[in-house]
Scaffold this active site. Sequence first.
Site, short mmCIF file in Angstrom:
data_model
loop_
_atom_site.label_atom_id
_atom_site.label_comp_id
_atom_site.label_asym_id
_atom_site.label_seq_id
_atom_site.Cartn_x
_atom_site.Cartn_y
_atom_site.Cartn_z
N GLU A 144 0.83 -1.21 0.00
CA GLU A 144 0.00 0.00 0.00
C GLU A 144 0.86 1.25 0.00
O GLU A 144 0.53 2.25 -0.64
CB GLU A 144 -0.94 0.01 1.22
N THR A 196 -5.12 7.17 -5.76
CA THR A 196 -5.28 7.35 -4.32
C THR A 196 -4.39 8.49 -3.82
O THR A 196 -4.82 9.31 -3.00
CB THR A 196 -4.94 6.04 -3.58
#
Length: 321
Positions: A144, A196
């Site tokens: 991530e 993101t």
Amino acid sequence: MQKQEQKENVSSFPLGVRGVTVLAPATIANLVCGFDVLGMALHDPYDAMQLTLSEKPGIRIIHNDTYNLPTTPEQNVAGVSLLELMKELPDNYGFDLIIDKHIKPGSGLGSSAASAAGVVVAANHLLNNIFSKEDLVRFAMAGEKLASGVKHADNISPGIYGGVTLIRSIFPLDVVSVNAPPMYVAVVHPQIEVKTSDAREILRKEVLLKDAIKQWGNIAGLVAGFMKGDYGLISRSLEDVIIEPVRSMLIPGFDEVKTKSVYAGALGGGISGSGPSIFMLCEKENTALKVEKIMKDVYDNTGLKYHTYVTTINNEGIKLI
Ligand code: HSE
């Protein structure tokens, strides 16, 4: 588990060609009010990954899909997650990985988390489950970090634990599984890309106390609503006064989908993760199907390509097959 202790545990396992396939599901991070702290695993869509333990040290990655993602381990979210896990293994371990992605990168449906969490769950299985779920979340957060620039666990944890999870804290890691009543989830993925990192960059860094009070009331209400199976409380708590007003501007059709879906009987919903996908929770399947129709009508009118799903909560999470 301490690194030395783990190395001693694994060194007794025979190396050889052993493989496993995992199905790593899409996940919805945030669940409207719980930015970075709540997430839910879905049944659809999901990625398939095949991992083989090898006597040849290092990681070799093949992508069996059309997304052109990097295959150099250090630049691949599954690769860096596996490298993080391998720091706790003897040096002679190697892995061959084949990834077949169905969750489109940049969809807001936890595509990077599926790769990151899927590969460490697969590796742990091949290593006779020497690592805990917390260890696996820790390894997968490296993926991530590579994908979005920050470590967040709200997509990874529901993949690894299944169902709905609350990330009470990342440092130290404290993941709580939250029981939820049966629900249907209608999702639309308009085919625009929202990174993101960009969707985080535009957020205000400070929050008004009155907004914070509303938000933590809603988070607590949503968790309590899930645990009590109280659909009314779930519905009232699906409100985000901090993130959604900013991010929804990136998603054409958002307000119309949301307003019409709630009018049609959805409990509520909002942006899935950092978007552009939008999800709506529904108590009944026929409501979810009505909501899907609304989503299709709205996006047919915008001229944007889109994909819809009607699915349910995946309480098992990543599945070994
Ligand atoms: N909680 C993260 C965010 C999830 O909203 O930025 C990203 O998928």
